[in-house]
Design a protein around this motif. Structure first.
Motif, short mmCIF file in Angstrom:
data_model
loop_
_atom_site.label_atom_id
_atom_site.label_comp_id
_atom_site.label_asym_id
_atom_site.label_seq_id
_atom_site.Cartn_x
_atom_site.Cartn_y
_atom_site.Cartn_z
N TRP A 44 0.79 -1.22 0.00
CA TRP A 44 0.00 0.00 0.00
C TRP A 44 0.83 1.28 0.00
O TRP A 44 0.30 2.34 -0.27
CB TRP A 44 -0.92 0.04 1.24
CG TRP A 44 -1.68 -1.21 1.46
CD1 TRP A 44 -1.35 -2.22 2.32
CD2 TRP A 44 -2.87 -1.62 0.80
NE1 TRP A 44 -2.28 -3.23 2.24
CE2 TRP A 44 -3.22 -2.89 1.31
CE3 TRP A 44 -3.68 -1.04 -0.18
CZ2 TRP A 44 -4.34 -3.58 0.89
CZ3 TRP A 44 -4.79 -1.75 -0.60
CH2 TRP A 44 -5.12 -2.99 -0.07
N SER A 82 -3.08 -1.73 12.12
CA SER A 82 -2.57 -2.77 11.25
C SER A 82 -1.54 -3.57 12.06
O SER A 82 -1.30 -3.29 13.23
CB SER A 82 -1.93 -2.13 10.01
OG SER A 82 -1.55 -3.11 9.08
N SER A 97 -1.79 1.20 5.10
CA SER A 97 -2.26 -0.19 5.12
C SER A 97 -3.60 -0.22 4.41
O SER A 97 -4.08 0.81 3.93
CB SER A 97 -2.42 -0.67 6.57
OG SER A 97 -3.57 -0.11 7.16
#
Length: 137
Positions: A44, A82, A97
């Protein structure tokens, strides 16, 4: 100043631990050394590589945290939204994330071999996970 050596195959980097800016994070990281693992490419965050630690928790809170590490900077994300992880930026990076943007503790900056960081990050991207060893020097 404390330094670590990061080795993966023919790549060698030397980095300064930011013991004044992130003392608790550096203390936790030093207890993890010597560290043998693999860097994998982020999903990401852009141009970054990471070591996932899943549900591991160290009791760390935020210190010297950022969402935008520069090339050669490493962050330790203590977990929460996360999973816990260590991320190293090799180019343009916005730490995130699947849940959105995150901030991690900037605790280490590469000072030798920085000119090879982008090349190493691309190797991880195109060739897959790369074994690494990190130790105090």
């Amino acid at each position: 100043m404390k330094q670590v050596e990061i080795i993966s195959g023919d790549y060698r980097f030397v980095a300064n631990l930011l013991t004044e800016e992130a003392p608790k994070t550096c203390e936790v990281f030093e207890k993890m050394l010597p560290l043998k693992s693999e860097f994998i490419h982020v999903r990401w965050s852009g141009e970054g590589i990471w070591i996932p630690y899943g549900d591991t928790r160290t009791g760390l809170d935020y210190e010297n945290h950022t969402s935008h590490p520069a090339k050669g900077e490493m962050l330790l994300y203590p977990g929460g939204i996360s999973e816990m992880e260590i991320i190293m930026s090799y180019g343009r990076c916005c730490f995130a994330s699947q849940y959105g943007q995150l901030a991690g503790n900037h605790f280490l900056t590469i000072v030798e071999g920085l000119d090879k960081v982008y090349e190493f990050g691309r190797k991880v991207l195109y060739e897959g996970a790369q074994p690494i060893e990190i130790k105090l020097i």
